[in-house]
Scaffold this motif. Structure first.
Motif, PDB file in Angstrom:
ATOM      1  N   SER A  27       8.202  -5.793  -0.792  1.00 17.03           N
ATOM      2  CA  SER A  27       7.471  -4.584  -1.169  1.00 17.03           C
ATOM      3  C   SER A  27       6.094  -4.563  -0.510  1.00 17.03           C
ATOM      4  O   SER A  27       5.629  -5.562   0.058  1.00 17.03           O
ATOM      5  CB  SER A  27       7.334  -4.482  -2.689  1.00 17.03           C
ATOM      6  N   GLU A  28       5.434  -3.424  -0.594  1.00 17.15           N
ATOM      7  CA  GLU A  28       4.123  -3.264   0.048  1.00 17.15           C
ATOM      8  C   GLU A  28       3.053  -4.093  -0.651  1.00 17.15           C
ATOM      9  O   GLU A  28       2.048  -4.483  -0.053  1.00 17.15           O
ATOM     10  CB  GLU A  28       3.733  -1.778   0.047  1.00 17.15           C
ATOM     11  N   THR A  29       3.269  -4.350  -1.937  1.00 21.63           N
ATOM     12  CA  THR A  29       2.407  -5.194  -2.752  1.00 21.63           C
ATOM     13  C   THR A  29       3.285  -5.807  -3.829  1.00 21.63           C
ATOM     14  O   THR A  29       4.338  -5.238  -4.154  1.00 21.63           O
ATOM     15  CB  THR A  29       1.260  -4.369  -3.370  1.00 21.63           C
ATOM     16  N   PRO A  30       2.943  -6.958  -4.399  1.00 24.97           N
ATOM     17  CA  PRO A  30       3.800  -7.541  -5.437  1.00 24.97           C
ATOM     18  C   PRO A  30       3.991  -6.585  -6.611  1.00 24.97           C
ATOM     19  O   PRO A  30       3.027  -6.016  -7.132  1.00 24.97           O
ATOM     20  CB  PRO A  30       3.018  -8.793  -5.862  1.00 24.97           C
ATOM     21  N   SER A  44       6.174  -5.478   2.968  1.00 21.04           N
ATOM     22  CA  SER A  44       7.221  -4.513   3.343  1.00 21.04           C
ATOM     23  C   SER A  44       8.203  -5.145   4.318  1.00 21.04           C
ATOM     24  O   SER A  44       8.694  -4.502   5.254  1.00 21.04           O
ATOM     25  CB  SER A  44       6.599  -3.251   3.954  1.00 21.04           C
ATOM     26  N   THR A  45       8.505  -6.404   4.071  1.00 20.65           N
ATOM     27  CA  THR A  45       9.375  -7.170   4.963  1.00 20.65           C
ATOM     28  C   THR A  45      10.486  -7.824   4.165  1.00 20.65           C
ATOM     29  O   THR A  45      10.219  -8.643   3.279  1.00 20.65           O
ATOM     30  CB  THR A  45       8.573  -8.255   5.708  1.00 20.65           C
ATOM     31  N   LEU A  46      11.707  -7.464   4.466  1.00 16.64           N
ATOM     32  CA  LEU A  46      12.866  -8.056   3.799  1.00 16.64           C
ATOM     33  C   LEU A  46      13.348  -9.274   4.587  1.00 16.64           C
ATOM     34  O   LEU A  46      13.582  -9.183   5.791  1.00 16.64           O
ATOM     35  CB  LEU A  46      14.004  -7.039   3.702  1.00 16.64           C
ATOM     36  N   VAL A  47      13.465 -10.386   3.905  1.00 14.29           N
ATOM     37  CA  VAL A  47      14.061 -11.570   4.525  1.00 14.29           C
ATOM     38  C   VAL A  47      15.567 -11.483   4.306  1.00 14.29           C
ATOM     39  O   VAL A  47      16.048 -11.508   3.178  1.00 14.29           O
ATOM     40  CB  VAL A  47      13.486 -12.865   3.921  1.00 14.29           C
ATOM     41  N   ARG A  48      16.301 -11.385   5.408  1.00 18.49           N
ATOM     42  CA  ARG A  48      17.747 -11.178   5.325  1.00 18.49           C
ATOM     43  C   ARG A  48      18.519 -12.483   5.194  1.00 18.49           C
ATOM     44  O   ARG A  48      19.544 -12.550   4.522  1.00 18.49           O
ATOM     45  CB  ARG A  48      18.235 -10.442   6.582  1.00 18.49           C
ATOM     46  N   LEU A  72      13.906 -18.298   9.821  1.00 23.23           N
ATOM     47  CA  LEU A  72      13.944 -17.202   8.852  1.00 23.23           C
ATOM     48  C   LEU A  72      14.163 -15.900   9.600  1.00 23.23           C
ATOM     49  O   LEU A  72      13.448 -15.611  10.571  1.00 23.23           O
ATOM     50  CB  LEU A  72      12.625 -17.195   8.072  1.00 23.23           C
ATOM     51  N   HIS A  73      15.138 -15.119   9.164  1.00 23.80           N
ATOM     52  CA  HIS A  73      15.467 -13.832   9.791  1.00 23.80           C
ATOM     53  C   HIS A  73      14.998 -12.706   8.873  1.00 23.80           C
ATOM     54  O   HIS A  73      15.419 -12.644   7.711  1.00 23.80           O
ATOM     55  CB  HIS A  73      16.975 -13.715  10.034  1.00 23.80           C
ATOM     56  N   SER A  74      14.148 -11.830   9.393  1.00 27.25           N
ATOM     57  CA  SER A  74      13.577 -10.769   8.564  1.00 27.25           C
ATOM     58  C   SER A  74      13.521  -9.460   9.321  1.00 27.25           C
ATOM     59  O   SER A  74      13.772  -9.405  10.530  1.00 27.25           O
ATOM     60  CB  SER A  74      12.163 -11.160   8.120  1.00 27.25           C
ATOM     61  N   THR A  75      13.142  -8.403   8.610  1.00 27.76           N
ATOM     62  CA  THR A  75      12.978  -7.094   9.257  1.00 27.76           C
ATOM     63  C   THR A  75      11.741  -7.069  10.148  1.00 27.76           C
ATOM     64  O   THR A  75      11.551  -6.113  10.901  1.00 27.76           O
ATOM     65  CB  THR A  75      12.875  -5.994   8.190  1.00 27.76           C
ATOM     66  N   ALA A  76      10.911  -8.100  10.077  1.00 23.63           N
ATOM     67  CA  ALA A  76       9.751  -8.202  10.976  1.00 23.63           C
ATOM     68  C   ALA A  76      10.014  -9.146  12.141  1.00 23.63           C
ATOM     69  O   ALA A  76       9.122  -9.401  12.946  1.00 23.63           O
ATOM     70  CB  ALA A  76       8.528  -8.676  10.191  1.00 23.63           C
TER      71      ALA A  76
END
Length: 378
Positions: free
Chosen positions: A36-39, A170-174, A181-185
């Motif tokens: 999320s953008e913030t916790p 705002s980064t999902l770890v897939r 670690l594979h993420s949306t970033a």
């Protein structure tokens, strides 16, 4: 690699941030990932109570005491508004008073709880006599309180600005695997990966977490303005909490308290209701809570539960309150113990809380975990 770090941490709740602090203060390069953008999870939906008094003797009490010291460090380093004047737990009836007496005479002495039992003139001195309709008050001197919605972002700012922790919001770890670690970033590498995923048991390492058979606890919570200007500066509880917190719940005198609840107010037991009240910096009070356990907790609140919470709060405060906000608290619960630290693969670990006391014990739990990962001894 530019994306290489010593430790990669998934989750920016209190456990994730505590692990980041423990690693970064050792001079390690740390990255934290939050979807999320913030916790938005348990760490900002809670009461902000870091309780020592309620923890049972043994590891949880030790962790709470060590966490108290860490919170004190953070208050100085990050400028957190930390109230260190303790909590008041009010005995509403004879059974609750006897339980507090037994605790103070026995367990508190044996295990060094810093408490005072206030009655008579001492109770009248608490908030100018506003709470003298109770029989007694247990003052937990080591308990602390803060406003989580502000404290967690302040801690993030400190970790980023002063300790060089890199945050990816705002980064999902897939997916994760040893060293990567594979993420949306993008893809990141690290010597250690620590998953602090809160009550998300499905996204990462689902098979390993499923073996713990964890559940999720949903709580109904309120923010309200008291009719009177009480200027509350302490966390407030009642004897209802004594059958929920391990410091009291297994004492013989707790049986009479539980029996009275079942006899007179069985709905409180049925919905796991015990009163907690925390002040905000703005003259309001956070009030709760109930406990509803499930694998997939219901999104629907019961208005009757809120009504019972408001009634309990008004009885305790001695005045009416006006509700200004309602929400659901949430945390991971009912695992094999109060917390779990798994190491499913080399360089990969998982830190999970199975109770709602992450603010109370999380900082020291993370310190211990990081020391374990780094092979520190003594």
């Amino acid at each position: 690699m530019a994306n290489h770090s010593d430790i990669l941490i998934v989750g920016a709740g209190i456990l994730g941030l505590s692990h980041a602090y423990a690693a970064a203060r050792r001079g390690l390069k740390v990255k934290v990932f939050e979807r999320s953008e913030t916790p938005l999870g348990a760490s900002v939906r809670n009461f902000g109570q870091a309780l020592v008094t309620g923890q049972p003797p043994g590891p949880m009490l030790d962790l709470a005491r060590a966490s108290r010291d860490i919170w004190g460090q953070w208050a100085q380093l990050a400028g957190l508004q930390l109230k260190r004047n303790g909590s008041y737990l009010f005995a509403r009836n004879e059974a609750e008073e006897h339980l507090l007496e037994a605790f103070c005479a026995g367990r508190a002495v044996e295990h060094g709880y810093r408490v005072e039992l206030l009655r008579g003139a001492a109770l009248r001195d608490v908030y100018a006599g506003q709470f003298t309709h109770h029989r007694a008050a247990l003052h937990g001197l080591d308990d602390q309180q803060l406003y989580s919605r502000e404290a967690i972002p302040q801690l993030i700012d400190y970790l980023r600005g002063e300790l060089g922790v890199e945050f990816h919001f705002s980064t999902l770890v897939r997916d994760i695997e040893p060293g990567q670690l594979h993420s949306t970033a993008g893809i990141f590498s690290g010597k250690q990966i620590v998953v602090c995923s809160g009550h998300d048991y499905q996204t990462l390492l689902a098979e390993q977490i499923a073996e713990l058979n964890p559940q999720i606890c949903r709580l109904q919570m309120l923010r309200a303005r008291p009719q009177l200007n009480l200027n509350v500066q302490h966390a407030l509880l009642t004897g209802l909490s004594c059958v929920h917190y391990g410091a009291f719940a297994d004492l013989p005198e707790a049986a009479a308290v539980q029996a009275q609840i079942l006899r007179q107010t069985p709905h409180l037991h049925e919905h796991g209701i015990h009163l907690l009240i925390s002040p905000t910096p703005y003259g309001e009070l956070i009030i709760g809570d109930s406990h509803d356990y499930a694998r997939d907790p219901s999104p629907f609140n019961g208005e009757q539960v809120d009504s019972w919470l408001i009634e309990l709060a008004e009885q305790t405060l001695g005045c009416k309150v006006q509700v200004v906000e309602r929400w659901q608290g949430v945390y991971g619960s009912r695992g094999p113990g109060p917390f779990s630290f798994l190491r499913p693969a080399p360089g990969v670990s998982v830190a999970l809380m199975h109770t709602g006391v992450g603010m109370s014990v999380g900082p020291a739990m993370a310190e211990r975990n990081v020391a374990t990962l780094l092979g520190e001894t003594g």
